[in-house]
Design an enzyme around this catalytic site. Structure first.
Site, PDB file in Angstrom:
ATOM      1  N   ASN A  53       1.339  -0.711   0.193  1.00 21.69           N
ATOM      2  CA  ASN A  53      -0.230  -0.055   0.038  1.00 21.69           C
ATOM      3  C   ASN A  53       0.967   1.209  -0.297  1.00 21.69           C
ATOM      4  O   ASN A  53       2.292   0.835  -0.481  1.00 21.69           O
ATOM      5  CB  ASN A  53      -1.306   0.101   1.180  1.00 21.69           C
ATOM      6  CG  ASN A  53      -2.491   0.382   0.720  1.00 21.69           C
ATOM      7  OD1 ASN A  53      -2.506   1.695   0.134  1.00 21.69           O
ATOM      8  ND2 ASN A  53      -3.611  -0.154   0.807  1.00 21.69           N
ATOM      9  N   HIS A  92       3.387  -0.255  -2.776  1.00 19.26           N
ATOM     10  CA  HIS A  92       3.803  -1.602  -2.656  1.00 19.26           C
ATOM     11  C   HIS A  92       5.189  -2.285  -3.203  1.00 19.26           C
ATOM     12  O   HIS A  92       5.700  -2.798  -3.561  1.00 19.26           O
ATOM     13  CB  HIS A  92       2.672  -1.493  -3.837  1.00 19.26           C
ATOM     14  CG  HIS A  92       1.849  -2.397  -4.208  1.00 19.26           C
ATOM     15  ND1 HIS A  92       1.068  -2.439  -2.336  1.00 19.26           N
ATOM     16  CD2 HIS A  92       0.648  -2.450  -4.656  1.00 19.26           C
ATOM     17  CE1 HIS A  92      -0.666  -2.065  -2.554  1.00 19.26           C
ATOM     18  NE2 HIS A  92      -1.392  -2.102  -4.089  1.00 19.26           N
ATOM     19  N   HIS A 109      -2.127 -10.496  -3.679  1.00 15.66           N
ATOM     20  CA  HIS A 109      -2.912  -9.032  -4.577  1.00 15.66           C
ATOM     21  C   HIS A 109      -3.874  -9.801  -5.497  1.00 15.66           C
ATOM     22  O   HIS A 109      -3.853  -9.521  -6.346  1.00 15.66           O
ATOM     23  CB  HIS A 109      -2.000  -8.042  -4.803  1.00 15.66           C
ATOM     24  CG  HIS A 109      -2.188  -6.738  -5.299  1.00 15.66           C
ATOM     25  ND1 HIS A 109      -3.655  -6.616  -6.418  1.00 15.66           N
ATOM     26  CD2 HIS A 109      -2.111  -5.409  -4.618  1.00 15.66           C
ATOM     27  CE1 HIS A 109      -3.995  -5.488  -6.163  1.00 15.66           C
ATOM     28  NE2 HIS A 109      -3.000  -4.450  -4.862  1.00 15.66           N
ATOM     29  N   GLU A 131      -7.428  -7.155   0.372  1.00 17.80           N
ATOM     30  CA  GLU A 131      -5.714  -7.690  -0.026  1.00 17.80           C
ATOM     31  C   GLU A 131      -5.478  -7.774   1.950  1.00 17.80           C
ATOM     32  O   GLU A 131      -5.660  -6.321   2.241  1.00 17.80           O
ATOM     33  CB  GLU A 131      -5.209  -6.473  -0.548  1.00 17.80           C
ATOM     34  CG  GLU A 131      -5.047  -7.042  -1.724  1.00 17.80           C
ATOM     35  CD  GLU A 131      -5.824  -4.934  -2.448  1.00 17.80           C
ATOM     36  OE1 GLU A 131      -3.743  -4.350  -2.147  1.00 17.80           O
ATOM     37  OE2 GLU A 131      -5.621  -3.928  -3.292  1.00 17.80           O
TER      38      GLU A 131
END
Length: 313
Positions: free
Chosen positions: A61, A87, A157, A279
Protein backbone atom coordinates in the site's frame (compact mmCIF):
# COMPACT_ATOMS: atom_id res chain seq x y z
CA UNK A 1 9.18 -20.44 -13.51
CA UNK A 2 5.65 -21.72 -13.02
CA UNK A 3 4.32 -24.20 -10.48
CA UNK A 4 0.84 -25.71 -10.25
CA UNK A 5 -0.83 -26.91 -7.06
CA UNK A 6 -3.65 -29.47 -7.35
CA UNK A 7 -6.43 -30.69 -5.11
CA UNK A 8 -8.90 -32.90 -6.94
CA UNK A 9 -10.09 -30.93 -9.98
CA UNK A 10 -9.04 -27.62 -8.42
CA UNK A 11 -5.73 -26.08 -9.56
CA UNK A 12 -3.71 -23.01 -8.66
CA UNK A 13 -0.82 -21.86 -10.84
CA UNK A 14 1.88 -19.56 -9.50
CA UNK A 15 4.60 -17.62 -11.29
CA UNK A 16 7.97 -17.10 -9.62
CA UNK A 17 8.11 -13.46 -10.77
CA UNK A 18 6.32 -11.56 -8.01
CA UNK A 19 5.22 -14.88 -6.50
CA UNK A 20 2.08 -14.15 -8.49
CA UNK A 21 -1.00 -16.35 -8.35
CA UNK A 22 -1.65 -16.24 -12.10
CA UNK A 23 -4.48 -18.78 -12.41
CA UNK A 24 -7.00 -20.51 -10.13
CA UNK A 25 -9.52 -22.96 -11.55
CA UNK A 26 -12.49 -24.11 -9.45
CA UNK A 27 -14.79 -26.97 -10.56
CA UNK A 28 -18.45 -26.08 -11.03
CA UNK A 29 -21.06 -28.16 -12.85
CA UNK A 30 -18.59 -30.05 -14.99
CA UNK A 31 -16.62 -26.93 -15.90
CA UNK A 32 -13.56 -25.32 -14.31
CA UNK A 33 -14.11 -21.61 -13.66
CA UNK A 34 -11.09 -19.24 -13.69
CA UNK A 35 -11.63 -17.19 -10.52
CA UNK A 36 -8.59 -14.85 -10.52
CA UNK A 37 -7.39 -12.41 -13.16
CA UNK A 38 -4.01 -12.97 -14.80
CA UNK A 39 -1.95 -11.90 -17.77
CA UNK A 40 -2.31 -14.19 -20.78
CA UNK A 41 1.33 -13.50 -21.66
CA UNK A 42 3.70 -14.13 -18.70
CA UNK A 43 5.84 -11.17 -19.82
CA UNK A 44 2.94 -8.97 -18.71
CA UNK A 45 4.06 -9.55 -15.14
CA UNK A 46 7.32 -7.68 -15.81
CA UNK A 47 5.41 -4.41 -15.80
CA UNK A 48 2.06 -5.49 -14.24
CA UNK A 49 0.72 -2.04 -13.39
CA UNK A 50 -2.42 -3.50 -11.72
CA UNK A 51 -0.23 -5.78 -9.52
CA UNK A 52 -2.21 -8.85 -10.59
CA UNK A 53 -1.78 -11.73 -8.15
CA UNK A 54 1.51 -10.62 -6.59
CA UNK A 55 2.66 -10.62 -2.99
CA UNK A 56 3.22 -6.90 -2.41
CA UNK A 57 5.94 -5.65 -0.04
CA UNK A 58 8.20 -5.19 1.78
CA UNK A 59 5.62 -2.54 2.69
CA UNK A 60 2.35 -2.87 0.78
CA UNK A 61 0.00 0.00 0.00
CA UNK A 62 0.97 3.68 0.23
CA UNK A 63 3.56 5.51 2.30
CA UNK A 64 3.07 9.28 2.23
CA UNK A 65 5.75 11.41 0.58
CA UNK A 66 7.86 8.26 0.21
CA UNK A 67 9.58 8.72 3.56
CA UNK A 68 9.40 7.81 7.23
CA UNK A 69 11.45 8.14 10.41
CA UNK A 70 12.65 5.23 12.53
CA UNK A 71 14.73 5.62 15.71
CA UNK A 72 15.41 9.25 14.86
CA UNK A 73 16.67 8.62 11.32
CA UNK A 74 14.76 9.58 8.18
CA UNK A 75 14.55 7.05 5.36
CA UNK A 76 13.67 8.12 1.81
CA UNK A 77 11.90 5.53 -0.31
CA UNK A 78 11.32 5.02 -4.00
CA UNK A 79 8.58 7.50 -4.99
CA UNK A 80 7.13 5.13 -7.59
CA UNK A 81 3.68 6.75 -7.32
CA UNK A 82 4.93 10.35 -7.17
CA UNK A 83 5.21 11.86 -4.68
CA UNK A 84 4.32 8.73 -2.70
CA UNK A 85 5.59 5.16 -2.33
CA UNK A 86 3.45 2.17 -3.29
CA UNK A 87 3.77 -1.60 -2.71
CA UNK A 88 7.48 -1.61 -1.85
CA UNK A 89 8.71 0.37 -4.85
CA UNK A 90 10.25 -0.73 -8.12
CA UNK A 91 12.37 -3.39 -6.40
CA UNK A 92 9.62 -4.65 -4.11
CA UNK A 93 8.55 -8.25 -3.73
CA UNK A 94 6.15 -7.97 -6.67
CA UNK A 95 9.10 -7.19 -8.97
CA UNK A 96 11.40 -10.02 -7.90
CA UNK A 97 11.93 -13.53 -9.12
CA UNK A 98 11.24 -15.71 -6.08
CA UNK A 99 12.88 -19.06 -5.43
CA UNK A 100 10.36 -21.91 -5.71
CA UNK A 101 10.78 -25.21 -3.84
CA UNK A 102 8.22 -28.03 -3.45
CA UNK A 103 6.70 -28.46 -0.01
CA UNK A 104 4.71 -31.68 -0.01
CA UNK A 105 2.22 -32.83 -2.60
CA UNK A 106 -0.04 -29.77 -2.48
CA UNK A 107 2.38 -27.09 -1.31
CA UNK A 108 5.05 -24.69 -2.47
CA UNK A 109 7.71 -22.80 -0.54
CA UNK A 110 8.63 -19.48 -2.16
CA UNK A 111 11.37 -17.20 -0.88
CA UNK A 112 13.19 -13.98 -1.67
CA UNK A 113 15.59 -11.58 0.03
CA UNK A 114 15.67 -7.79 0.07
CA UNK A 115 18.98 -6.17 0.98
CA UNK A 116 19.68 -3.32 3.39
CA UNK A 117 18.61 0.08 1.94
CA UNK A 118 17.04 -1.38 -1.22
CA UNK A 119 14.34 1.11 -2.19
CA UNK A 120 15.44 3.01 0.92
CA UNK A 121 14.38 0.59 3.66
CA UNK A 122 16.67 -0.24 6.57
CA UNK A 123 17.74 -3.83 7.11
CA UNK A 124 18.04 -6.95 5.05
CA UNK A 125 14.94 -9.13 5.21
CA UNK A 126 14.38 -12.77 4.27
CA UNK A 127 10.80 -13.44 3.14
CA UNK A 128 9.12 -16.83 2.83
CA UNK A 129 5.68 -17.76 1.54
CA UNK A 130 4.36 -21.25 2.18
CA UNK A 131 1.43 -21.71 -0.20
CA UNK A 132 -0.82 -24.77 0.11
CA UNK A 133 -3.96 -25.98 -1.66
CA UNK A 134 -6.15 -28.53 0.10
CA UNK A 135 -9.54 -29.34 1.49
CA UNK A 136 -9.43 -26.13 3.56
CA UNK A 137 -8.75 -23.99 0.49
CA UNK A 138 -5.71 -21.98 -0.58
CA UNK A 139 -3.48 -20.83 2.28
CA UNK A 140 -0.73 -18.23 2.22
CA UNK A 141 1.58 -18.44 5.26
CA UNK A 142 3.92 -15.46 5.02
CA UNK A 143 6.96 -14.80 7.21
CA UNK A 144 9.67 -12.15 7.04
CA UNK A 145 12.69 -11.91 9.32
CA UNK A 146 14.75 -8.69 9.21
CA UNK A 147 18.31 -8.46 10.50
CA UNK A 148 17.47 -5.26 12.43
CA UNK A 149 14.32 -3.25 13.22
CA UNK A 150 12.57 -2.71 9.90
CA UNK A 151 9.04 -2.19 8.58
CA UNK A 152 7.29 -5.15 6.95
CA UNK A 153 3.72 -5.24 5.67
CA UNK A 154 2.93 -7.87 3.02
CA UNK A 155 -0.32 -8.16 1.06
CA UNK A 156 -1.50 -10.88 -1.29
CA UNK A 157 -2.99 -9.05 -4.29
CA UNK A 158 -5.33 -11.40 -6.18
CA UNK A 159 -8.13 -9.95 -8.30
CA UNK A 160 -11.16 -12.22 -8.02
CA UNK A 161 -14.05 -12.70 -10.41
CA UNK A 162 -16.14 -15.71 -9.43
CA UNK A 163 -18.06 -15.63 -12.71
CA UNK A 164 -14.89 -16.15 -14.70
CA UNK A 165 -15.38 -12.88 -16.61
CA UNK A 166 -17.50 -9.76 -17.00
CA UNK A 167 -18.03 -7.05 -14.40
CA UNK A 168 -18.19 -7.80 -10.67
CA UNK A 169 -21.19 -5.60 -9.77
CA UNK A 170 -23.54 -8.58 -9.25
CA UNK A 171 -21.23 -10.22 -6.69
CA UNK A 172 -22.62 -9.94 -3.15
CA UNK A 173 -20.24 -9.39 -0.26
CA UNK A 174 -20.14 -9.32 3.50
CA UNK A 175 -17.00 -8.03 5.25
CA UNK A 176 -16.52 -8.04 9.03
CA UNK A 177 -15.42 -4.40 9.23
CA UNK A 178 -17.43 -1.67 10.97
CA UNK A 179 -14.70 0.96 10.46
CA UNK A 180 -12.32 2.21 7.78
CA UNK A 181 -9.32 4.53 7.46
CA UNK A 182 -10.44 7.52 5.34
CA UNK A 183 -7.98 9.06 2.89
CA UNK A 184 -7.31 12.34 1.16
CA UNK A 185 -7.59 12.87 -2.60
CA UNK A 186 -4.21 11.17 -3.11
CA UNK A 187 -5.29 8.01 -1.23
CA UNK A 188 -3.17 8.85 1.82
CA UNK A 189 -4.86 8.09 5.17
CA UNK A 190 -5.84 11.08 7.27
CA UNK A 191 -4.92 9.16 10.42
CA UNK A 192 -8.53 8.85 11.56
CA UNK A 193 -10.60 5.70 11.95
CA UNK A 194 -14.26 6.22 11.08
CA UNK A 195 -17.41 4.05 10.84
CA UNK A 196 -18.40 2.59 7.47
CA UNK A 197 -22.08 3.16 8.27
CA UNK A 198 -23.71 5.36 5.66
CA UNK A 199 -20.87 4.89 3.14
CA UNK A 200 -20.41 2.66 0.10
CA UNK A 201 -17.85 0.79 2.22
CA UNK A 202 -20.54 -0.66 4.51
CA UNK A 203 -20.65 -4.40 3.80
CA UNK A 204 -21.37 -5.46 7.35
CA UNK A 205 -24.60 -6.94 5.96
CA UNK A 206 -24.52 -8.86 2.69
CA UNK A 207 -25.21 -6.73 -0.37
CA UNK A 208 -24.02 -6.55 -3.93
CA UNK A 209 -21.22 -4.25 -5.01
CA UNK A 210 -23.80 -2.50 -7.23
CA UNK A 211 -26.10 -1.86 -4.26
CA UNK A 212 -23.27 -0.68 -2.03
CA UNK A 213 -21.90 1.65 -4.74
CA UNK A 214 -25.00 2.84 -6.57
CA UNK A 215 -23.11 5.60 -8.41
CA UNK A 216 -20.47 3.06 -9.49
CA UNK A 217 -17.67 5.33 -8.32
CA UNK A 218 -15.49 2.36 -7.41
CA UNK A 219 -14.08 1.45 -4.02
CA UNK A 220 -10.44 1.48 -2.89
CA UNK A 221 -10.37 1.54 0.90
CA UNK A 222 -8.63 -0.02 3.89
CA UNK A 223 -11.27 -1.65 6.07
CA UNK A 224 -10.54 -2.11 9.77
CA UNK A 225 -11.40 -5.74 10.42
CA UNK A 226 -13.45 -6.43 13.54
CA UNK A 227 -11.05 -7.91 16.12
CA UNK A 228 -13.75 -10.06 17.73
CA UNK A 229 -14.67 -12.07 14.63
CA UNK A 230 -13.23 -15.25 16.25
CA UNK A 231 -13.26 -18.08 13.71
CA UNK A 232 -15.71 -16.41 11.33
CA UNK A 233 -14.48 -15.38 7.88
CA UNK A 234 -13.26 -11.82 7.52
CA UNK A 235 -14.95 -11.67 4.11
CA UNK A 236 -17.52 -13.65 2.15
CA UNK A 237 -18.47 -13.06 -1.49
CA UNK A 238 -21.09 -14.90 -3.58
CA UNK A 239 -21.60 -14.79 -7.35
CA UNK A 240 -24.79 -15.54 -9.33
CA UNK A 241 -23.33 -18.84 -10.57
CA UNK A 242 -23.32 -20.12 -6.99
CA UNK A 243 -19.59 -19.88 -6.31
CA UNK A 244 -18.85 -18.62 -2.83
CA UNK A 245 -15.58 -17.15 -1.54
CA UNK A 246 -14.65 -17.16 2.14
CA UNK A 247 -11.48 -15.50 3.41
CA UNK A 248 -9.89 -15.81 6.85
CA UNK A 249 -6.89 -13.73 7.93
CA UNK A 250 -5.05 -12.66 11.07
CA UNK A 251 -4.31 -9.16 9.73
CA UNK A 252 -5.88 -6.00 11.21
CA UNK A 253 -6.89 -4.49 7.87
CA UNK A 254 -8.06 -5.41 4.40
CA UNK A 255 -7.93 -3.29 1.28
CA UNK A 256 -11.13 -3.63 -0.72
CA UNK A 257 -10.62 -2.57 -4.31
CA UNK A 258 -13.32 -3.05 -6.93
CA UNK A 259 -10.98 -2.63 -9.88
CA UNK A 260 -12.05 0.72 -11.29
CA UNK A 261 -8.50 1.39 -12.47
CA UNK A 262 -8.02 -1.88 -14.32
CA UNK A 263 -6.90 -1.24 -17.90
CA UNK A 264 -9.04 -2.22 -20.83
CA UNK A 265 -6.99 -5.04 -22.35
CA UNK A 266 -9.36 -7.45 -24.12
CA UNK A 267 -6.58 -9.88 -25.06
CA UNK A 268 -5.96 -10.44 -21.35
CA UNK A 269 -9.60 -10.30 -20.29
CA UNK A 270 -8.96 -7.14 -18.26
CA UNK A 271 -11.50 -4.35 -17.98
CA UNK A 272 -12.49 -1.73 -15.40
CA UNK A 273 -14.45 -3.40 -12.60
CA UNK A 274 -13.53 -6.80 -13.99
CA UNK A 275 -12.15 -8.04 -10.67
CA UNK A 276 -12.13 -7.18 -6.97
CA UNK A 277 -9.27 -7.35 -4.48
CA UNK A 278 -9.37 -8.41 -0.84
CA UNK A 279 -5.85 -7.57 0.40
CA UNK A 280 -5.15 -8.53 4.05
CA UNK A 281 -2.61 -6.06 5.44
CA UNK A 282 -1.43 -3.69 8.10
CA UNK A 283 -2.84 -0.21 7.73
CA UNK A 284 -1.61 2.00 4.86
CA UNK A 285 0.92 4.70 5.80
CA UNK A 286 1.32 3.13 9.24
CA UNK A 287 4.93 4.39 9.22
CA UNK A 288 3.67 7.99 9.42
CA UNK A 289 0.52 7.48 11.48
CA UNK A 290 1.34 6.95 15.18
CA UNK A 291 -2.26 5.98 15.93
CA UNK A 292 -2.15 2.98 13.57
CA UNK A 293 -0.84 -0.47 14.57
CA UNK A 294 2.94 -0.65 14.18
CA UNK A 295 4.47 -2.56 11.27
CA UNK A 296 8.02 -2.50 12.67
CA UNK A 297 9.49 -6.00 12.95
CA UNK A 298 12.73 -7.21 14.52
CA UNK A 299 14.88 -10.36 14.43
CA UNK A 300 13.17 -11.48 17.66
CA UNK A 301 9.67 -10.45 16.51
CA UNK A 302 9.52 -11.30 12.80
CA UNK A 303 6.58 -10.66 10.53
CA UNK A 304 3.88 -13.32 10.17
CA UNK A 305 0.62 -13.52 8.25
CA UNK A 306 -1.77 -16.37 7.60
CA UNK A 307 -4.53 -15.89 5.05
CA UNK A 308 -6.80 -18.68 3.81
CA UNK A 309 -9.30 -18.54 0.97
CA UNK A 310 -11.95 -21.11 0.08
CA UNK A 311 -13.85 -20.89 -3.20
CA UNK A 312 -16.56 -23.37 -4.10
CA UNK A 313 -20.31 -23.90 -4.47
Amino acid sequence: MQATLRHGDETVTLLSYGCATCDWRVPLGGARVPVVLGHDDPTGYLTNAPHLGIIAGRVANRTARARFTLDGRRYDLDANEPPHHLHGGQSGTGHRNWQFDPDGGHGLRASCRIDHLEDGYPGAVAITALIRLGVDGLTYDLTARPDRPSPVNLAQHNYYNLMGGGAIWDHSARIAAHDHTPTDAQMIPTGHIEPVAGTRYDLTQTRSFATADRMRQGTDVNLVLDPDRDSAPAAEVTAPNGLHLRLWTDQPGMQLYTGGGLPGAPAQGLRPFGGFCLEPQGFPDALNQPGFPSIICTPDQPYRQTTRIQIGP
